[in-house]
Design an enzyme around this catalytic site. Structure first.
Site, mmCIF file in Angstrom:
data_model
loop_
_atom_site.group_PDB
_atom_site.id
_atom_site.type_symbol
_atom_site.label_atom_id
_atom_site.label_comp_id
_atom_site.label_asym_id
_atom_site.label_seq_id
_atom_site.Cartn_x
_atom_site.Cartn_y
_atom_site.Cartn_z
ATOM 1 N N ASP A 24 0.865 -1.172 0.000
ATOM 2 C CA ASP A 24 0.000 0.000 0.000
ATOM 3 C C ASP A 24 0.907 1.229 0.000
ATOM 4 O OD1 ASP A 24 -2.087 1.780 0.201
ATOM 5 O OD2 ASP A 24 -2.418 1.469 2.342
ATOM 6 N N GLU A 84 -1.892 -1.341 -4.649
ATOM 7 C CA GLU A 84 -3.151 -0.628 -4.835
ATOM 8 C C GLU A 84 -3.042 0.284 -6.040
ATOM 9 O OE1 GLU A 84 -5.795 0.668 -1.416
ATOM 10 O OE2 GLU A 84 -5.082 2.609 -2.133
ATOM 11 N N ASP A 157 -2.193 0.753 7.555
ATOM 12 C CA ASP A 157 -1.449 0.676 6.300
ATOM 13 C C ASP A 157 -0.942 -0.741 6.041
ATOM 14 O OD1 ASP A 157 -1.102 3.646 5.315
ATOM 15 O OD2 ASP A 157 -0.765 3.682 7.470
#
Length: 200
Positions: A24, A84, A157
């Site tokens: 991420d 992502e 996260d």
């Protein structure tokens, strides 16, 4: 856990294991999560965050992020990487910075010939929780349930990164058919090899 070369496990059983690195990317904090999939069973190997806010320049942030990704890749030898997908927002500067962070993460994977797949945030949430609008708390809870781990909700996260890896496992056919586990040559590598005249 990672099976070492000295393990008594046979080569055939090792081939059935897939290690996925989920990332991420971020400009202040980047999350990572590594899972192993063997016989359809997911196991968490490692997860954590890269704190970038303490670095004074954006160049240093990118350097630290790139170095950390390379260290994780060299230590855990992931077969595939999932990140992502870039989101589109109103703040162009924020989008540019995030895009650079994503590029640095991808560059680390590409330098080790690891296939990379990107997933939209909504698709990740939908895959993990069944709800494309799930909150970070809901994602973290479901990730812990799927991996049978107790996760600290403070580190969203890293749990988001684990969710990305899980999403990739749930979409096993996301990689192009030209990709092979033996060579770890994925979409980008295949494109370069098949379009050499288009590469500057």
């Amino acid at each position: 856990m990672i099976i070492s070369p000295t393990s008594s496990t046979t080569p055939d059983s090792r081939l059935s294991e897939k290690v996925i690195l989920g990332v991420d990317p971020g400009t202040q904090v980047a999350g990572y999560g590594i899972i192993s999939v063997k016989g359809g069973v997911m196991t968490m190997i490692q997860h954590g965050v890269v704190q970038l806010s303490k670095y004074t320049t954006y160049q240093l942030k990118l350097q630290k992020l790139h170095e950390t990704m390379l260290r994780l890749i060299d230590e855990y030898h992931p077969d595939e990487m999932a990140i992502e997908d870039p989101f589109f927002g109103k703040n162009v500067q924020s989008m540019l910075k995030l895009g650079r962070a994503q590029g640095v993460v991808m560059a680390a994977g590409l330098s080790r010939n690891i296939p990379i797949v990107e997933y939209a945030p909504r698709r990740i949430k939908q895959s993990v929780t069944g709800n494309g609008n799930a909150s970070k708390d809901q994602v973290s809870h479901m990730v812990g349930h799927l991996l049978k781990e107790t996760l600290d909700p403070k580190f969203f996260d890293s749990t988001d990164a684990l969710a990305i890896a899980i999403c990739h496992h749930f979409h096993e056919n996301a990689l192009p058919t030209v990709s092979t586990k033996k060579t770890k040559k994925g979409a980008w590598g295949a494109f370069v090899s098949e379009n050499a005249n288009r590469v500057l």
